[in-house]
Design a protein around this motif. Structure first.
Motif, mmCIF file in Angstrom:
data_model
loop_
_atom_site.group_PDB
_atom_site.id
_atom_site.type_symbol
_atom_site.label_atom_id
_atom_site.label_comp_id
_atom_site.label_asym_id
_atom_site.label_seq_id
_atom_site.Cartn_x
_atom_site.Cartn_y
_atom_site.Cartn_z
ATOM 1 N N ALA A 241 0.838 -1.200 0.000
ATOM 2 C CA ALA A 241 0.000 0.000 0.000
ATOM 3 C C ALA A 241 0.874 1.251 0.000
ATOM 4 C CB ALA A 241 -0.929 -0.015 1.206
ATOM 5 N N ALA A 242 1.946 1.233 0.813
ATOM 6 C CA ALA A 242 2.845 2.383 0.866
ATOM 7 C C ALA A 242 3.488 2.640 -0.497
ATOM 8 C CB ALA A 242 3.915 2.150 1.924
ATOM 9 N N GLU A 243 3.906 1.574 -1.166
ATOM 10 C CA GLU A 243 4.535 1.720 -2.483
ATOM 11 C C GLU A 243 3.546 2.283 -3.495
ATOM 12 O OE1 GLU A 243 6.921 -0.982 -5.825
ATOM 13 O OE2 GLU A 243 6.192 -1.897 -3.963
ATOM 14 N N TRP A 244 2.334 1.762 -3.475
ATOM 15 C CA TRP A 244 1.315 2.211 -4.426
ATOM 16 C C TRP A 244 0.924 3.655 -4.170
ATOM 17 C CZ3 TRP A 244 -3.848 3.800 -4.227
ATOM 18 C CH2 TRP A 244 -4.532 3.785 -5.456
ATOM 19 N N LEU A 245 0.688 4.010 -2.904
ATOM 20 C CA LEU A 245 0.317 5.388 -2.581
ATOM 21 C C LEU A 245 1.457 6.349 -2.914
ATOM 22 C CD1 LEU A 245 -1.525 4.699 0.782
ATOM 23 C CD2 LEU A 245 -2.571 5.699 -1.264
ATOM 24 N N SER B 119 3.492 6.038 -5.349
ATOM 25 C CA SER B 119 3.460 6.229 -6.798
ATOM 26 C C SER B 119 2.357 7.177 -7.228
ATOM 27 C CB SER B 119 3.280 4.880 -7.511
ATOM 28 O OG SER B 119 1.957 4.390 -7.357
ATOM 29 N N ARG B 120 1.388 7.400 -6.324
ATOM 30 C CA ARG B 120 0.286 8.322 -6.592
ATOM 31 C C ARG B 120 0.538 9.697 -5.971
ATOM 32 N NH1 ARG B 120 -1.293 6.328 -10.622
ATOM 33 N NH2 ARG B 120 -3.118 7.697 -10.533
ATOM 34 N N GLY B 121 1.745 9.937 -5.480
ATOM 35 C CA GLY B 121 2.089 11.241 -4.922
ATOM 36 C C GLY B 121 1.892 11.368 -3.430
ATOM 37 N N LEU B 122 1.671 10.227 -2.733
ATOM 38 C CA LEU B 122 1.479 10.245 -1.286
ATOM 39 C C LEU B 122 2.478 9.287 -0.635
ATOM 40 C CD1 LEU B 122 -2.430 10.197 -1.013
ATOM 41 C CD2 LEU B 122 -0.922 12.104 -0.456
ATOM 42 N N PRO B 123 3.707 9.716 -0.423
ATOM 43 C CA PRO B 123 4.705 8.828 0.185
ATOM 44 C C PRO B 123 4.321 8.444 1.613
ATOM 45 C CG PRO B 123 5.513 11.076 0.104
ATOM 46 C CD PRO B 123 4.264 11.053 -0.710
ATOM 47 N N HIS B 124 4.571 7.187 1.959
ATOM 48 C CA HIS B 124 4.286 6.657 3.290
ATOM 49 C C HIS B 124 5.536 5.949 3.835
ATOM 50 C CE1 HIS B 124 0.139 7.450 2.250
ATOM 51 N NE2 HIS B 124 -0.305 6.943 3.382
ATOM 52 N N THR B 125 5.616 5.885 5.156
ATOM 53 C CA THR B 125 6.686 5.160 5.827
ATOM 54 C C THR B 125 6.092 3.990 6.600
ATOM 55 O OG1 THR B 125 8.032 7.149 6.058
ATOM 56 C CG2 THR B 125 8.532 5.313 7.533
ATOM 57 N N VAL B 126 6.644 2.808 6.411
ATOM 58 C CA VAL B 126 6.122 1.601 7.068
ATOM 59 C C VAL B 126 6.801 1.418 8.418
ATOM 60 C CG1 VAL B 126 5.839 -0.910 6.886
ATOM 61 C CG2 VAL B 126 5.641 0.534 4.844
ATOM 62 N N LYS B 127 6.005 1.124 9.434
ATOM 63 C CA LYS B 127 6.544 0.845 10.760
ATOM 64 C C LYS B 127 5.693 -0.226 11.433
ATOM 65 C CE LYS B 127 6.220 5.005 12.343
ATOM 66 N NZ LYS B 127 6.273 6.171 13.277
ATOM 67 N N ASP B 128 6.256 -0.858 12.438
ATOM 68 C CA ASP B 128 5.546 -1.896 13.180
ATOM 69 C C ASP B 128 4.970 -1.320 14.472
ATOM 70 O OD1 ASP B 128 6.185 -3.867 11.324
ATOM 71 O OD2 ASP B 128 8.086 -4.309 12.299
ATOM 72 N N ALA C 136 -11.139 16.118 -7.887
ATOM 73 C CA ALA C 136 -10.036 15.812 -8.801
ATOM 74 C C ALA C 136 -8.796 15.311 -8.053
ATOM 75 C CB ALA C 136 -9.704 17.037 -9.656
ATOM 76 N N PRO C 137 -8.390 15.931 -6.929
ATOM 77 C CA PRO C 137 -7.228 15.402 -6.203
ATOM 78 C C PRO C 137 -7.407 13.975 -5.697
ATOM 79 C CG PRO C 137 -7.671 17.658 -5.524
ATOM 80 C CD PRO C 137 -8.826 17.238 -6.383
ATOM 81 N N PHE C 138 -8.614 13.639 -5.215
ATOM 82 C CA PHE C 138 -8.825 12.267 -4.751
ATOM 83 C C PHE C 138 -8.866 11.288 -5.912
ATOM 84 C CE2 PHE C 138 -10.180 13.694 -0.446
ATOM 85 C CZ PHE C 138 -9.453 12.765 0.280
ATOM 86 N N GLU C 139 -9.457 11.693 -7.029
ATOM 87 C CA GLU C 139 -9.474 10.796 -8.182
ATOM 88 C C GLU C 139 -8.071 10.604 -8.745
ATOM 89 O OE1 GLU C 139 -12.469 12.167 -10.962
ATOM 90 O OE2 GLU C 139 -13.937 10.817 -10.040
ATOM 91 N N ALA C 140 -7.199 11.577 -8.567
ATOM 92 C CA ALA C 140 -5.815 11.412 -9.003
ATOM 93 C C ALA C 140 -5.116 10.324 -8.192
ATOM 94 C CB ALA C 140 -5.058 12.730 -8.867
ATOM 95 N N VAL C 141 -5.591 10.108 -6.970
ATOM 96 C CA VAL C 141 -5.021 9.057 -6.124
ATOM 97 C C VAL C 141 -5.718 7.728 -6.362
ATOM 98 C CG1 VAL C 141 -4.565 8.299 -3.760
ATOM 99 C CG2 VAL C 141 -4.360 10.729 -4.347
ATOM 100 N N PHE C 142 -7.039 7.718 -6.248
ATOM 101 C CA PHE C 142 -7.793 6.459 -6.234
ATOM 102 C C PHE C 142 -8.431 6.087 -7.568
ATOM 103 C CE2 PHE C 142 -8.237 7.792 -1.643
ATOM 104 C CZ PHE C 142 -7.294 6.893 -1.192
#
Length: 284
Positions: free
Chosen positions: A94-98, A100-109, A181-187
């Motif tokens: 999910a982090a990788e996909w988001l 790629s859509r302009g929303l970088p995420h960091t994975v943590k436990d 439009a911004p949400f459709e650019a993501v999803f």
């Protein structure tokens, strides 16, 4: 474009008195899981579990412990709906996909203890935390459950009010349609649907959606909020599905909870009766 998200995983209700919140949500007709404690943090929770999602009541139980910003949010916004998490089978994907859509995420436990009579158990999670805000300034995170059997127990999913899951989260913003439009650019195209001045957004395949409304339209979504009443900005309302509106009404009456019903028979609980959350129930 569907992507790896699976709709809403859970909604988070912040409180400055966790035990008082537990008693209130029991009066609202919910069965709560035993208390949880976040490992290495000062926060704890009680959860209202459904078949595929849940509501988390979040509070501070160790004043000296890390609160992940809870005190600041409560100071700024007061008790009530503070956020939500998306569901995903794999947080890293999910982090990788988001990203790629302009929303970088960091994975943590993350893990937490659940205090059972037989002893503590420790559910584990992988989280994808947003590095930048989503459209509208919101910052939901992504949850991957690594030990679902410790959390989704049948005895915790049966509620006197017959609630069965999250239908939507209501978010108050100044210009809902500007977010389409911004949400459709993501999803993807069709993930954000406008009706008049409101916007409904789905995050991937799965249950629950976000409903963006103006403060003036909040009373149409949640009639228990009066037109002249101050409206909470951002996360403001939560709509749940119930298998029986009549049994839900009976449970609320038994708990001494005030509520209204609209012409479609949906049930609406005012924020002051639900810990700062404009709470609604619709027929499943």
């Amino acid at each position: 474009m569907i992507g790896p998200l699976r709709g809403i995983d859970h909604a988070i209700v912040g409180t400055d008195d966790l035990e008082a919140a537990r008693r209130l949500w029991q009066r609202l007709g919910f069965t709560l899981s035993p208390r949880g404690r976040h490992k290495g943090w000062g926060t704890g929770n009680y959860c209202v579990m459904f078949a595929h999602d849940y509501v988390e009541l979040l509070g501070q139980i160790d004043p000296a412990g890390f609160d992940n910003g809870l005190a600041a949010m409560l100071s700024a916004e007061g008790p009530g709906l503070l956020g939500f998490a998306w569901a995903a089978e794999k947080a890293a994907a999910a982090a990788e996909w988001l990203g790629s859509r302009g929303l970088p995420h960091t994975v943590k436990d993350l893990s937490r203890f659940i205090e059972l009579p037989s002893g503590n158990v420790e559910p584990r999670f992988a989280l994808a935390m947003p590095d930048v805000p989503y459209p509208g300034g919101f910052k939901p995170f992504v949850t991957e459950h690594l030990s679902r059997d410790l959390v989704w127990r049948p005895e915790w999913q049966s509620h006197p009010n017959e609630a069965v899951g999250i239908e939507s989260i209501t978010c108050v913003v100044e210009a809902p349609l500007a977010l389409q439009a911004p949400f459709e650019a993501v999803f993807g195209l069709g993930s954000a649907v406008a009706t008049d001045d409101t916007l409904a957004v789905r995050g991937g395949r799965g249950g629950g959606f976000l409903m963006f409304v103006t403060a003036a339209d909040m009373t149409f979504m949640h009639p228990a909020v009066a037109p002249d009443e101050p409206v909470r900005k951002g996360y403001a309302g939560l709509t749940l599905r119930t298998a029986s509106l009549e049994k839900c009404a009976e449970a609320l009456k038994a708990g001494g909870i005030e509520f209204d019903r609209d012409r479609g028979a949906a049930i609406h609980v005012p924020p002051e009766q639900a810990g700062g959350v404009a709470l609604a129930f619709t027929q499943a």
